[in-house]
Design an enzyme around this catalytic site. Structure first.
Site, PDB file in Angstrom:
ATOM      1  N   TRP A  25       0.955  -1.193   0.142  1.00  0.00           N
ATOM      2  CA  TRP A  25      -0.020   0.143  -0.072  1.00  0.00           C
ATOM      3  C   TRP A  25       0.773   1.174   0.199  1.00  0.00           C
ATOM      4  O   TRP A  25       1.879   1.242   0.592  1.00  0.00           O
ATOM      5  CB  TRP A  25      -0.801  -0.072   1.253  1.00  0.00           C
ATOM      6  CG  TRP A  25      -2.032  -0.879   1.250  1.00  0.00           C
ATOM      7  CD1 TRP A  25      -2.137  -2.210   1.268  1.00  0.00           C
ATOM      8  CD2 TRP A  25      -3.504  -0.119   1.013  1.00  0.00           C
ATOM      9  NE1 TRP A  25      -3.424  -2.759   1.088  1.00  0.00           N
ATOM     10  CE2 TRP A  25      -4.152  -1.840   0.853  1.00  0.00           C
ATOM     11  CE3 TRP A  25      -3.862   0.692   0.724  1.00  0.00           C
ATOM     12  CZ2 TRP A  25      -5.640  -1.611   0.514  1.00  0.00           C
ATOM     13  CZ3 TRP A  25      -5.353   0.745   0.491  1.00  0.00           C
ATOM     14  CH2 TRP A  25      -6.292  -0.254   0.264  1.00  0.00           C
ATOM     15  N   SER A  56       0.135  -4.322   5.444  1.00  0.00           N
ATOM     16  CA  SER A  56       0.721  -4.551   6.951  1.00  0.00           C
ATOM     17  C   SER A  56       0.305  -5.608   7.623  1.00  0.00           C
ATOM     18  O   SER A  56       0.931  -6.203   8.376  1.00  0.00           O
ATOM     19  CB  SER A  56       0.474  -3.127   7.599  1.00  0.00           C
ATOM     20  OG  SER A  56       1.366  -2.206   6.855  1.00  0.00           O
ATOM     21  N   GLU A  58      -0.481  -8.593   6.689  1.00  0.00           N
ATOM     22  CA  GLU A  58       0.168  -9.831   6.183  1.00  0.00           C
ATOM     23  C   GLU A  58       1.773 -10.051   6.457  1.00  0.00           C
ATOM     24  O   GLU A  58       2.409 -11.109   6.231  1.00  0.00           O
ATOM     25  CB  GLU A  58       0.150 -10.072   4.703  1.00  0.00           C
ATOM     26  CG  GLU A  58      -1.347 -10.327   4.227  1.00  0.00           C
ATOM     27  CD  GLU A  58      -2.118  -9.031   4.196  1.00  0.00           C
ATOM     28  OE1 GLU A  58      -3.452  -9.142   4.223  1.00  0.00           O
ATOM     29  OE2 GLU A  58      -1.558  -7.875   4.263  1.00  0.00           O
ATOM     30  N   GLY A  84     -11.439   7.006   8.417  1.00  0.00           N
ATOM     31  CA  GLY A  84     -12.645   7.349   9.070  1.00  0.00           C
ATOM     32  C   GLY A  84     -13.240   6.136  10.023  1.00  0.00           C
ATOM     33  O   GLY A  84     -14.301   6.435  10.558  1.00  0.00           O
ATOM     34  N   THR A  85     -12.719   4.875   9.773  1.00  0.00           N
ATOM     35  CA  THR A  85     -13.206   3.781  10.277  1.00  0.00           C
ATOM     36  C   THR A  85     -12.139   3.145  11.436  1.00  0.00           C
ATOM     37  O   THR A  85     -11.103   3.639  11.391  1.00  0.00           O
ATOM     38  CB  THR A  85     -13.637   2.819   9.371  1.00  0.00           C
ATOM     39  OG1 THR A  85     -12.358   2.372   9.019  1.00  0.00           O
ATOM     40  CG2 THR A  85     -14.554   3.314   8.441  1.00  0.00           C
ATOM     41  N   HIS A  87     -10.778   0.578  11.325  1.00  0.00           N
ATOM     42  CA  HIS A  87      -9.797  -0.289  10.383  1.00  0.00           C
ATOM     43  C   HIS A  87      -8.285   0.008  10.792  1.00  0.00           C
ATOM     44  O   HIS A  87      -7.543  -0.987  10.991  1.00  0.00           O
ATOM     45  CB  HIS A  87      -9.902  -0.230   8.951  1.00  0.00           C
ATOM     46  CG  HIS A  87      -9.174  -0.691   8.137  1.00  0.00           C
ATOM     47  ND1 HIS A  87      -8.089  -0.369   7.556  1.00  0.00           N
ATOM     48  CD2 HIS A  87      -9.250  -2.089   7.747  1.00  0.00           C
ATOM     49  CE1 HIS A  87      -7.350  -1.590   6.841  1.00  0.00           C
ATOM     50  NE2 HIS A  87      -8.172  -2.328   6.838  1.00  0.00           N
ATOM     51  N   PHE A 112      11.535  -3.024  12.889  1.00  0.00           N
ATOM     52  CA  PHE A 112      10.070  -2.402  12.916  1.00  0.00           C
ATOM     53  C   PHE A 112       9.902  -1.311  11.911  1.00  0.00           C
ATOM     54  O   PHE A 112      10.543   0.004  12.698  1.00  0.00           O
ATOM     55  CB  PHE A 112       9.425  -2.166  14.226  1.00  0.00           C
ATOM     56  CG  PHE A 112       8.219  -2.016  14.328  1.00  0.00           C
ATOM     57  CD1 PHE A 112       6.950  -3.054  14.105  1.00  0.00           C
ATOM     58  CD2 PHE A 112       7.540  -0.641  14.484  1.00  0.00           C
ATOM     59  CE1 PHE A 112       5.893  -2.685  14.055  1.00  0.00           C
ATOM     60  CE2 PHE A 112       6.068  -0.241  14.218  1.00  0.00           C
ATOM     61  CZ  PHE A 112       5.250  -1.385  14.165  1.00  0.00           C
TER      62      PHE A 112
END
Length: 156
Positions: A25, A56, A58, A84-85, A87, A112
């Protein structure tokens, strides 16, 4: 690790095999993170490869597979931008907790480099691109290398 007070790390990668596991992404930011990690690993003398995963979420399962297949360390890179969620919270938590578990379960380091951001500009500022303020891909690779060295020393 960036900014005032950041440590000077041993980034000698001689004899180490490292896998960069990167989410797909947000291409520009992800590609910047990968470039920073790649530059660092090349300069360190480590052998390394790159594996791309969908996102991320995965990262942990593929990081674990890479370490179980013999890699000395993983550099996990991902980009999660708040929306906005809820998630964002779920994916951020799953990636962070999963990568921590991978490191503890395998006894091998996971650098990381998962950016959890409020907006795209924060990622561009941290991606190691021209004009970026930070290079989180480099920092994640340095942390993985330094931790691998510490573990090799402790384990004789």
């Amino acid at each position: 690790m960036s900014g005032a007070g950041s440590p000077t790390l041993d980034i000698d990668g001689t004899g180490l095999d490292v896998v960069i596991v990167a989410g797909s992404w947000h291409d520009e930011i992800s590609d910047g993170l990968i470039a920073g990690a790649t530059r660092t690993l090349e300069a360190s003398g480590a052998s390394f490869s790159l594996v791309r995963v969908p996102g991320s979420f995965e990262l942990p399962v593929v990081a674990k597979a890479a370490l179980e297949a013999g890699a000395d360390a993983v550099v996990a890179l991902g980009v999660i931008i708040r929306g906005g969620t809820p998630h964002f919270e779920y994916v951020s938590s799953a990636a962070t907790d999963g990568l921590t578990r991978v490191a503890l379960d395998t006894g091998k380091p996971v650098g990381f480099g998962v950016l959890t951001l409020d907006d795209e500009q924060q990622g561009l500022d941290r991606a190691g691109l021209p004009g970026s303020k930070e290079d989180k891909g480099r920092e994640a690779a340095e942390a993985a290398l330094a931790t691998a060295r510490v573990l090799k020393t402790l384990r004789g």
